[in-house]
Structure formats: structure tokens, C-alpha cells
Design an enzyme around this catalytic site. Structure first.
Site, PDB file in Angstrom:
ATOM      1  N   THR A  71       0.943  -1.251  -0.105  1.00  0.00           N
ATOM      2  CA  THR A  71       0.127   0.048   0.082  1.00  0.00           C
ATOM      3  C   THR A  71       0.952   1.212  -0.095  1.00  0.00           C
ATOM      4  OG1 THR A  71      -1.817  -1.042   1.353  1.00  0.00           O
ATOM      5  CG2 THR A  71      -1.553   1.185   1.333  1.00  0.00           C
TER       6      THR A  71
ATOM      7  N   GLY B 125      -9.855  -3.864   2.437  1.00  0.00           N
ATOM      8  CA  GLY B 125      -9.080  -3.703   3.634  1.00  0.00           C
ATOM      9  C   GLY B 125      -9.314  -2.292   4.176  1.00  0.00           C
TER      10      GLY B 125
HETATM   11  N1  ASP Z   1      -3.641  -2.149   4.554  1.00  0.00           N
HETATM   12  C1  ASP Z   1      -3.579  -2.680   3.315  1.00  0.00           C
HETATM   13  C2  ASP Z   1      -4.906  -3.605   3.165  1.00  0.00           C
HETATM   14  O1  ASP Z   1      -5.062  -4.131   4.276  1.00  0.00           O
HETATM   15  C3  ASP Z   1      -2.318  -3.675   2.859  1.00  0.00           C
HETATM   16  C4  ASP Z   1      -1.223  -2.856   2.911  1.00  0.00           C
HETATM   17  O2  ASP Z   1      -1.104  -1.851   3.603  1.00  0.00           O
HETATM   18  O3  ASP Z   1      -0.220  -3.316   2.750  1.00  0.00           O
HETATM   19  O4  ASP Z   1      -5.456  -3.905   2.364  1.00  0.00           O
END
Ligand code: ASP
Length: 424
Positions: free
Chosen positions: A251, A281
């Protein structure tokens, strides 16, 4: 191991700033030391203008900072940063080339908040559109809604001019296929009985079997053979295998503040590799993956989305700062709420990875994370540009690194933890 509340509150800060990780990286089970001093102001006093982001945006900060300094809008500056990884087919964490869901389809999430006009936009589970961060801005500007999801979001994006494109690169498709076939001893995916190379799965290689390091050799060898058959380039094979054994998240969050004190933020992601179709998410959730309040500041998150949603992380941080907590403390408090949700149970918390990026309206900022790094020795970092571009190690609540999920029966072999497995 669990630790007492008093011990936890007094000892939580691992103070990793400036020290980096020790060579091996500590295990999550390692005791959290008491009385580790917290650096007074690890990130320095605030300056404006300033942009902060997850470290995977560092290469796009120069351009965005110049834009911001020349009077560009704060949200547009932040979007310039996150668009870079979205456009990059070799970055498999966001946008084009993002790792797909369990059906092999890339589904993207994003949101944004524009401080000066106090508006927000968000999209979840979007297929076939690369720059979902910009689509979230379009939702904000061209609709009376805040959030669109799935097919409706895709149709909206096309209606306002975004091209439909295939987001699944050959490389991401092959990694997905490797994942699918590796986990498919119980279904019809993977080479069938008639395949000359078909081997009956030995009980010793099932994931439930007793930990034995030579099993690793067999597993990795099997995966390497598979990867070769699928045409995955030799130099990328270990990286692909690592992604199969421990599906990554990925992300990018970015917050930008100009010299007038205007502030905005955005977050974009392909979420969790091989997720269930439709899974959203925290990234598109206003208040979890991103929150901006023109009176206070802006915050965003990367890491375990499910955990962050439950503590409304970004919103919690902003409200903490509104009540007077400095950015570092505000971020650490949100992390402590995740810890509280697990009653300080370290046997579970060791599998959770979370980083917050916090920017206050006066330019003071902080990067905080639950653990110093993820998967062995890679430290969590925040990237900053306030005239000088840099990456800084976050302040961690716990010493050591989070563990891979699903859990590994024995320590991951060295070839799967070397830096090269993380490269694009
Ligand atoms: N927070 C993101 C999700 O759960 C994933 C990430 O931060 O890498 O979709």
C-alpha cells in the site's frame, strides 16, 4: 507471552529511530525491554511545506514537492506521489501489476481527503482501472457520494474518462498461478495425474506436518520446479516463492501540507495478495486507511487492514492530536489499541504488521509501527520531503520484526529472507 498492562505501557517504545535493526532482527516473542528511553523528538520540528509517505513512494517525492512548493494543491501533490507506484507494472503492491485476488483478478482500493474543502472520496474492489487514487478524487468531485465499490465504481471511472485496462501483468499472473498450484493438492488446479512430472503429495510435505528443516528444501525445490515450468525468470524465482509462501500486502499512503497550512491525504492499494474476491481492507475506509482534518492534520496506514479498521486508526490518531497528543504519541496510542484488542497476546500480535504515517498541521510528523520491521531485518520507514528528501526509520512499539502469516513451522531459510526477494 503476554505482558502486564503496566509493563506494557511503560516499556512499549522500542526506540528504533536511528539505530536500525540488529543484524538478525529479534523475534516477536523476544522480551520487550523495560525502561527503553523514548527519543524526545525523533523526527525533528515541523516545517512547511512538507510531504510524508510510505517509503515505497520515495522516488516520486521530488516532483510532488516541487509541484506543492509552486502552489499546487495539497491533494494533487499527494496523488502525484501515489500515482507513481500505481503506474509502475513492476510494483506488485498497487495499481498496474498489483497482486491479484484468489481468482487471479486484480482488485484495487483507494481513498482521499481534501482538507481545505473538507471533502472525501473512496473506491473499493475496483477492477480494470489502474489509477484508483484518482478515481477516488473523481468520486469526491463528480458525485454527491463518498464511496463507490466494485462494478459501480468501475463503470463510474469509465464514465468520467479513465481507460479500462488489464491490470494483471504476466509476472503477477505467474506468481498467482504458482500460488494456486502450490496450494492445490485437494482440487483440480496444478498438474494432473497424467502429467509425467506428477508426484503424489507426501504426508511429510503437508503444511500440517512436523517442522523439519529438510522439508523446506523439498518445498522450495518443488516450488522452484513449478516456477521454472511457469516461465518465471530465474532471477525472480525466490521473490515469487516468497510471495507464494507468505502473501504480501502492499500500500502507499501520502499526506501533503503546504506553506499556508492546507493539508490533504490519500491511500491506494491492491490490498492483500490472493484475498477473497470483494475483500476490502482499511485503505479505502475513510478514518482507517486515511483521515485528514484541516483543523488538525492528516494520517494514513499500511499493514494489516483488518486490524486497522477495528481501531479506526487514522481517525483515532487525528482525534488524539486534536486533544493535544504530539504525532508520535498519537500514533503509538492507535497501535496500543490494536494490542488491546488482542489482550496483549504476543503469540497473536507477532503476526500483525502495522505502520502509521502522521502529519500535524504545523508540519510536525511521525512514523510509527507495531514492530521495527517485517519479515526478518527490513525496517519500517517513512519517506519525507520538506526541502530535503529522506527516509527515516519508524518508531516501533515492539522490538524485533513481525512474523510471516500463515505461520512457518521452522525459521524461513536464508534464501527466502535476503533483500533480493523484495526487489521488483
Ligand atoms: N492495509 C492494506 C490492506 O489491508 C495492505 C497494506 O497496507 O499493505 O488492504
Amino acid at each position: 507471552m503476554s505482558i502486564s498492562r503496566r509493563g506494557f505501557l511503560g516499556s512499549a517504545i522500542a526506540a528504533s529511530v536511528g539505530t536500525g535493526l540488529n543484524a538478525r532482527g529479534l523475534n516477536a516473542q523476544d522480551k520487550v525491554k523495560d525502561d527503553v528511553p523514548r527519543p524526545a523528538n525523533p523526527f525533528g520540528a515541523g516545517k512547511r511545506p512538507i510531504i510524508i509517505c510510505a517509503n515505497n513512494g520515495v522516488n516520486y517525492l521530488d516532483d510532488a514537492f516541487a509541484f506543492l512548493k509552486n502552489g499546487g494543491d495539497t491533494l494533487d501533490a499527494a496523488l502525484r506521489v501515489v500515482k507513481g507506484p500505481e503506474d509502475d507494472p513492476n510494483d506488485d503492491s498497487v495499481g498496474l501489476g498489483g497482486l491479484p485476488n484468489e481468482e487471479g483478478v486484480v482488485e484495487l482500493d483507494a481513498c482521499c481527503m481534501h482538507g481545505p474543502t473538507r471533502r472525501a472520496g473512496s473506491v473499493g474492489g475496483v477492477r480494470n482501472i489502474k489509477n484508483v487514487s484518482l478515481v477516488s478524487k473523481a468520486v469526491m468531485e463528480h458525485t454527491g457520494h463518498v464511496m463507490l465499490v466494485s462494478e459501480g465504481a468501475e463503470r463510474f471511472a469509465v464514465a468520467v474518462g479513465f481507460p479500462r485496462e488489464n491490470l494483471l501483468t504476466e509476472r503477477s499472473r505467474k506468481i498467482w498461478l504458482l500460488w494456486k498450484e502450490y496450494h492445490s493438492t485437494d482440487d483440480w488446479w496444478g498438474p494432473g495425474l497424467a502429467d509425467p512430472q506428477w508426484k503424489p503429495p507426501s504426508p511429510a510435505t503437508s503444511p500440517q506436518s512436523e517442522p523439519q528443516s529438510d522439508l523446506w528444501e523439498q518445498r522450495i525445490q518443488r516450488l522452484e520446479e513449478h516456477a521454472a515450468r511457469l516461465g518465471i525468470e530465474p532471477e525472480f524465482r525466490m521473490a515469487a516463492i516468497r510471495r507464494v509462501l507468505s502473501p504480501p500486502t502492499g500500500t502507499i499512503h501520502c499526506s501533503a501540507l503546504n506553506d499556508k497550512g492546507e493539508i490533504s491525504g490519500c491511500t491506494t492499494t491492491s490490498g492483500l495478495a490472493f484475498k477473497l474476491p470483494g475483500r476490502c481492507g482499511d485503505s479505502p475506509i475513510i478514518g482507517a486507511g486515511c483521515y485528514t482534518d484541516q483543523d488538525v492534520g492528516s494520517a494514513g496506514a499500511t499493514g494489516s487492514g483488518e486490524e486497522n479498521i477495528k481501531v479506526a486508526g487514522a481517525h483515532t490518531i487525528i482525534e488524539n492530536m486534536r486533544r493535544g497528543m504530539p504525532p508520535l504519541e498519537a500514533g503509538l496510542d492507535a497501535l496500543k489499541r490494536i494490542v488491546r484488542n488482542y489482550n496483549n497476546d504476543m503469540s497473536k500480535l507477532k503476526f500483525i504488521d502495522m505502520t502509521y504515517y502522521v502529519l500535524r498541521k504545523d508540519g510536525a510528523y511521525a512514523g510509527v509501527s507495531l514492530w521495527e520491521g517485517y519479515s526478518s531485518t527490513r525496517a519500517h520507514k517513512i519517506a519525507v520531503h520538506d526541502g530535503a528528501k529522506r527516509s527515516e526509520v519508524t518508531v516501533a512499539l515492539f522490538k524485533g520484526s513481525s512474523h510471516e502469516f500463515p505461520p512457518f513451522p521452522v525459521a524461513m531459510p536464508k534464501e527466502l529472507t535476503e533483500d533480493s526477494v523484495y526487489v521488483k
